[in-house]
Design a protein around this motif. Sequence first.
Motif, PDB file in Angstrom:
ATOM      1  N   UNK B  75       0.655  -0.976   0.112  1.00  0.00           N
ATOM      2  CA  UNK B  75       0.148  -0.067   0.225  1.00  0.00           C
ATOM      3  C   UNK B  75       0.902   1.140  -0.189  1.00  0.00           C
ATOM      4  N   UNK B  76       1.985   1.395   1.016  1.00  0.00           N
ATOM      5  CA  UNK B  76       2.796   2.622   1.188  1.00  0.00           C
ATOM      6  C   UNK B  76       4.168   1.805  -0.137  1.00  0.00           C
ATOM      7  N   UNK B  77       4.363   2.948  -0.719  1.00  0.00           N
ATOM      8  CA  UNK B  77       6.356   2.513  -1.176  1.00  0.00           C
ATOM      9  C   UNK B  77       6.690   3.295  -0.650  1.00  0.00           C
ATOM     10  N   UNK B  78       8.122   2.620   0.123  1.00  0.00           N
ATOM     11  CA  UNK B  78       9.391   3.642   0.792  1.00  0.00           C
ATOM     12  C   UNK B  78       9.950   3.782  -0.256  1.00  0.00           C
ATOM     13  N   UNK B  79      10.513   5.077  -0.262  1.00  0.00           N
ATOM     14  CA  UNK B  79      11.492   5.203  -1.064  1.00  0.00           C
ATOM     15  C   UNK B  79      12.726   5.745  -0.231  1.00  0.00           C
ATOM     16  N   UNK B  80      13.364   5.046  -0.236  1.00  0.00           N
ATOM     17  CA  UNK B  80      14.759   5.794   0.263  1.00  0.00           C
ATOM     18  C   UNK B  80      15.109   6.682  -0.389  1.00  0.00           C
ATOM     19  N   UNK B  81      15.574   8.150  -0.383  1.00  0.00           N
ATOM     20  CA  UNK B  81      16.504   8.568  -1.165  1.00  0.00           C
ATOM     21  C   UNK B  81      18.503   8.398  -1.105  1.00  0.00           C
TER      22      UNK B  81
END
Lengths: 237, 158
Positions: B75-81
């Motif tokens: 459901x949630x996309x966790x994007x680490x920069x």
Amino acid sequence: MVNFIIDGKKISAEKGTMVLEAARANGIDIPTLCAHEAVSRSGACRLCVVEMKKGKRAKIVTSCLYPVEEGIIIETKNERVMNVRRLVLQLLMARCPESDVIRDLASQLGVDAQPRFAADEDKSKCILCRSCVRVCEEVVGVSAIGFSCRGADKAVSTPFNEDSAVCIGCGACAFICPTGHIEMETTEETRKIWGRTFKMKTCDVCGRYFAPEDQLKYISKKTGVPLKELAVCTNCR
Amino acid sequence: MKKATTTEAKTKEIVKKHGRDKSGLIAILQDIQEEYNYLPKEALSAVGNELEVPLSRIYEVATFYNTFSLNPRGRYLVEVCAGTACHVQGAFNLKDRLQRDLEIDCGQTTKDNMFTLEEVRCLGCCSLAPVVRIGGNIHPYLTQNEIPGILRNYRKQG
Ligand code: SF4
Ligand code: FES
């Protein structure tokens, strides 16, 4: 007609002719991998590089994609060209260490594999020239294969790497591939390509297996020639 | 609004919205991904049929852009920069922490289908480094200690 010089030889050719064709028509050999008369050009292999001099400027161009121009001077074998061509071969060798075609070309030019270009292990023999994709689209007309991903992961495959529903098993891709990357296994009754097995059809006259059933169906659909007439092999027609 | 039941019907609807124009392929794929969080196989086939573009061409586009996913996402996309500024500010520690807390590697989805972890290049807000984007929300100046609480909040929201 356009007049120009290749390797010191005065040559004239029709406007729109590529330097590669003009050279070959005059007995000047330029090595190539990806240029094939059956499909449009991609300029992917870079092996056909030559030096093009126009006025004071000289630059390296791909001869398979460079249309002839009035007054240009082309060098196909000078030191600068050979250095670029050798570098191209070193890189191709690093990408496709398994390819005998590339290895032969390299040995002809005295090029060895370079430790500074680490050899790829997962690319097999594909140089990503796109000829197979082009022939499937431009000549066969089914577009069963394409490239996937990009950069280091780019590869040629069927969608999702699954059996293609539109592939007809004609084998044009395997035929056109300059390095023999595409595997096609043909036995008497079957042909296997891109993971899918096709049933071969026997000739109505001599009884010999001669083409995949799906290919004949496709040709019949496309040309309107009844399947019955296509069920005879070329030898018996 | 009446909801289309099958993926195919929904896809057709989306393609129609874009005027069945193949130059709108990327926008169409974006809308499909918006709907499903990823690009389902049936949807890509349907797009091909609707636009009369071979599936192999659509697959090329879908696999070329990093923004498209062919695998279901949480459901949630966790994007680490992992852009330069965030990297210098220790984004890799945040990534490690997220991997540990979510018990997944980058590119994977948690068992409860809540989170998909991904590493991305520059999110365009370097002054807030290190940054993690979760479900489209930017979490600026993030520290490891805040991570469990943030994840808990998202889980609570469902
Ligand atoms: S498989 Fe062969 S023809 Fe196709 S892109 Fe690779 S090298 Fe070129
Ligand atoms: S033959 Fe010209 S780039 Fe391959």
